[in-house]
Design an enzyme around this catalytic site. Structure first.
Site, short mmCIF file in Angstrom:
data_model
loop_
_atom_site.label_atom_id
_atom_site.label_comp_id
_atom_site.label_asym_id
_atom_site.label_seq_id
_atom_site.Cartn_x
_atom_site.Cartn_y
_atom_site.Cartn_z
N ASP B 202 0.82 -1.20 0.00
CA ASP B 202 0.00 0.00 0.00
C ASP B 202 0.86 1.26 0.00
O ASP B 202 2.07 1.21 0.24
CB ASP B 202 -1.05 -0.01 1.11
CG ASP B 202 -0.47 0.19 2.50
OD1 ASP B 202 -1.19 -0.10 3.48
OD2 ASP B 202 0.69 0.64 2.63
N ASN B 210 -3.94 12.85 1.21
CA ASN B 210 -5.30 13.36 0.99
C ASN B 210 -5.56 14.60 1.82
O ASN B 210 -6.14 15.58 1.35
CB ASN B 210 -6.32 12.28 1.35
CG ASN B 210 -6.68 11.42 0.15
OD1 ASN B 210 -6.58 11.86 -0.99
ND2 ASN B 210 -7.09 10.19 0.41
N HIS B 215 -8.30 15.38 -2.17
CA HIS B 215 -8.62 14.08 -2.78
C HIS B 215 -8.28 13.97 -4.26
O HIS B 215 -7.83 12.90 -4.70
CB HIS B 215 -10.08 13.70 -2.53
CG HIS B 215 -10.31 13.24 -1.13
ND1 HIS B 215 -10.21 11.92 -0.75
CD2 HIS B 215 -10.60 13.93 0.00
CE1 HIS B 215 -10.43 11.82 0.55
NE2 HIS B 215 -10.67 13.03 1.03
N ASP B 219 -6.20 10.93 -5.73
CA ASP B 219 -6.59 10.06 -6.84
C ASP B 219 -5.46 9.96 -7.87
O ASP B 219 -5.16 8.89 -8.39
CB ASP B 219 -7.83 10.62 -7.54
CG ASP B 219 -9.11 10.32 -6.77
OD1 ASP B 219 -10.18 10.82 -7.16
OD2 ASP B 219 -9.03 9.57 -5.76
N GLU B 245 -6.05 2.39 -0.73
CA GLU B 245 -4.70 2.64 -1.25
C GLU B 245 -3.90 1.34 -1.25
O GLU B 245 -2.67 1.35 -1.27
CB GLU B 245 -3.97 3.71 -0.42
CG GLU B 245 -3.60 3.26 0.99
CD GLU B 245 -4.64 3.61 2.03
OE1 GLU B 245 -5.84 3.71 1.66
OE2 GLU B 245 -4.28 3.77 3.21
#
Lengths: 122, 329, 210
Positions: B202, B210, B215, B219, B245
């Protein structure tokens, strides 16, 4: 006085070609070996004047034969006859003590010239 | 009275074959010498390049077509001369050798150039010496467009089927697909008696990303990470977005050493990537923590995932941005 | 099924030797293209029956992890098809050697093209070399990329999958090229069509008598 010759090649056909290409007026006694191990064993017991050596052979290849003979400090005159014509192969053979390199398909003329060059024939 | 064939043959030989080649308008034929000077240029070449033979003969091909990749074509020409062997290019890998307009602009206007298959062969003189290279250009636009249409249709059909298996943000396979796929792969490797590895990884400090950048940037990070990782993997490997993630990678037919190499490559690829935040050149980079587990005899899919997860946890514990192999592997 | 052509062990020995010569020339070409020393191995020569084909090719599914497969047909003089298997991953260092730029987007296309170029060069040199020894010239078809970065388990399917075999037996010559420092492996499987076998047999007999 006859020169004693060893021809090393895993192909019977190829050994025959080398045999046939030897100058007719050259007084020789020919022994054949079909692989590197046999060649090294024979060299231990006999002092060959000239060795014609192939490179691409199973298990023990020509490079290994050359380096083993050099380690043993023997004074054979080795000529490599091989289809492995890449420049590095040629160079490595000479570094390992071969006197000359003859590409396959073998030319009688080139062989003769090389033998002359090294004082083995007139 | 019908003319004997032999008369016709001698008549044609008197015409000289080169004239026929010169006049041919269905296949391009041209020739260059070792310095890339044009030796021959037939009608097809004239028509499609809009360059008459007189204006091209004796000139350097690279001057006439500056967009040609000089080193590439010189190497190709030299190769043919040295090896005395035919060589080829195919529209699939190289759409065209020389950019000529598409003749079917009415019905196939979307293709703005001619797709070409080419052959190269040595040009010898009377004594047999290689003087240069002859090149033939075949217009295969029709076939290429049909093929591409076919492939596009197949891709669309596949993508409809696949959309339920895909994660819309990253384009990777999703968790649902992964859960099925891991069982399939395990069965396959067991059948062939291969080894297999599973990676659970991850993005480090993702929540902070974030919170700090918002956000949309978050992304983007996931997309960039996905792209960098895909580039490091074989087509037989499966990369999935496992969760927020979190990602998973199934590596069939790899040994321990190879799996570790791949994992390290993934870590490196992500860590070395600069991600831009805005249009003002501000960038930052992220890292991933990787847990790796090797399939052992008798393991179930669930157990394998558990081991990889444990290794991932260890990687986090040991400071992140690292690869940990599950011990007992 | 009766054997259409039978090669004596002497003839097979000659065949191995002429293949060796072709292989040596191809190895030299490869050495020059990649700027590295190429390790050669003794070629293998065998007859394969259609029914036993999958079995004969099974070792390749175990040998490598990811493979690339290129097909190239030859005709006019000797007829058949060569299958080239590339194992190991060495494209990144090779891309520069062959004069390609670093354009990422086009990289896969360039890699594929490079595969085909190398295939054409070494397969062509090997076949032309061996053909020359036997007294045949031959023409090559453009190479075709049959499989790119696929699992070696799929090897048989990549080449013969879903297709009917219309021949009974084939002569298969195998040569290998290995560059240790670049993790580069290439094997060429040369399959000869039945209609060429008698001609080969005659050529071998001639060399033996020669």
């Amino acid at each position: 006085m006859a020169h004693s010759i060893l021809i090393v090649d895993d192909s019977a056909f190829s050994r025959r070609i080398v045999n046939r290409a030897l100058p007719a007026d050259w007084d020789v006694r020919v022994t054949e070996a079909s692989d590197g191990k046999m060649a090294l064993d024979l060299c231990r017991d006999h002092a060959f004047d000239v060795i014609f050596l192939d490179l691409t052979m199973p298990e023990i290849d020509g490079f290994q034969v050359l380096s083993t003979l050099r380690e043993r400090g023997t004074k054979h005159k080795v000529f490599v006859i091989s289809a492995d014509v890449q420049p590095k192969a040629r160079a490595t053979c000479l570094e390992l003590g071969a006197l000359g390199f003859l590409p396959k398909p073998l030319s009688e003329k080139t062989l003769r010239e090389m033998l002359k060059q090294h004082g083995l024939i007139q | 009275m019908v003319e004997p064939v032999s008369d016709t043959v001698s008549l044609l030989s008197a015409m000289e074959f080169p004239d026929i080649v010169q006049g041919m308008s269905t296949v391009g034929i041209f020739a260059v010498d070792r310095r890339m000077n044009v030796l021959l240029w037939n009608r097809f070449m004239e028509v499609h390049s809009q360059l008459r033979a007189e204006s091209v003969l004796g000139r350097n091909l690279l001057d006439c077509f500056p967009e040609l990749n000089g080193p590439w074509i010189q190497r190709k020409i030299k190769g043919v001369m040295v090896l005395r062997n035919h060589s080829f290019t195919s529209w699939r890998e190289r759409s065209y050798l020389l950019k000529f307009p598409n003749v079917r602009s009415i019905t196939s206007g979307h293709a703005d150039f001619m797709y070409q298959d080419c052959s190269f062969w040595p040009l010898k003189d009377i004594t047999g010496q290689v003087r240069g290279v002859c090149v033939s250009i075949h217009d295969v636009t029709e076939m290429a467009l049909t093929q591409k249409l076919l492939e596009h249709a197949t891709d669309e059909a596949l993508s409809l089927e696949e959309s339920s298996q895909r994660d819309s943000l990253t384009g990777l396979f999703n968790r649902g697909f992964f859960d099925e796929q891991i069982s399939h792969e395990m069965a396959r490797v067991r059948r062939y008696e291969w080894e297999m590895a599973l990676i659970m990884l991850d993005v480090d400090h993702f929540k902070q990303v974030n919170d700090t950048y918002g956000h949309p940037v978050g992304d983007k990070v996931l997309q960039v990470v996905s792209t960098k990782m895909i580039q490091q993997l074989r087509t037989s490997d499966t990369l999935c977005r496992y969760g927020g993630e979190e990602f998973s990678v199934i590596l069939p037919h790899v040994n321990r050493e190879k799996a570790l190499q791949v994992a390290e490559r993934l870590r490196q690829a992500v860590a070395s990537e600069e991600i831009s935040i805005d249009d003002h050149g501000h960038t930052f980079s992220v890292s991933i923590s990787i847990g790796l587990a090797l399939l052992q005899e008798g393991m179930s899919p669930g157990k394998l995932i558990e081991c990889a997860d444990k290794a991932l946890y260890q990687a986090k514990d040991k400071g992140r941005n690292r690869v940990e192999l599950y011990q007992g592997s | 099924m009766s054997r259409l052509v039978s090669f004596t062990s002497e003839e097979l020995d000659v065949l191995k030797e002429v293949t060796n010569i072709g292989m040596g020339q191809a190895g030299s070409t490869l050495a020059e293209v990649l700027g590295s020393f190429v390790t050669l191995r003794v070629p293998e020569v065998r007859m394969v029956e259609a029914g036993k084909l999958q079995e004969a090719l099974a070792p390749f599914s175990q040998k490598y992890q990811a493979i690339n497969v290129v097909r190239q047909a030859f005709y006019d003089g000797l007829k058949g098809e060569s299958i080239l298997i590339f194992g190991g991953k060495s494209f990144h260092s090779l891309v520069e050697v062959l004069g390609y730029g670093e354009d990422d987007a086009a990289l896969r296309s360039r890699q594929r093209e490079m595969l085909m170029e190398i295939s054409n060069a070494i397969n062509g040199t090997c076949l032309l070399g061996l053909g020359e020894q036997l007294g045949f010239s031959l023409q090559l078809s453009p190479p075709v990329l049959a499989g790119y970065d696929q699992s070696s388990a799929d090897f048989y399917n990549i080449v013969f999958g879903g297709k009917e075999i219309f021949w009974q037996e084939t002569l298969l010559l195998e040569v290998q090229f290995h560059i240790q420092e670049k993790d580069f492996f290439c094997e060429i499987l040369m399959f000869f069509a039945e209609e060429s076998l008698n001609r080969i047999s005659e050529a071998l007999a001639k060399l033996l008598d020669g």
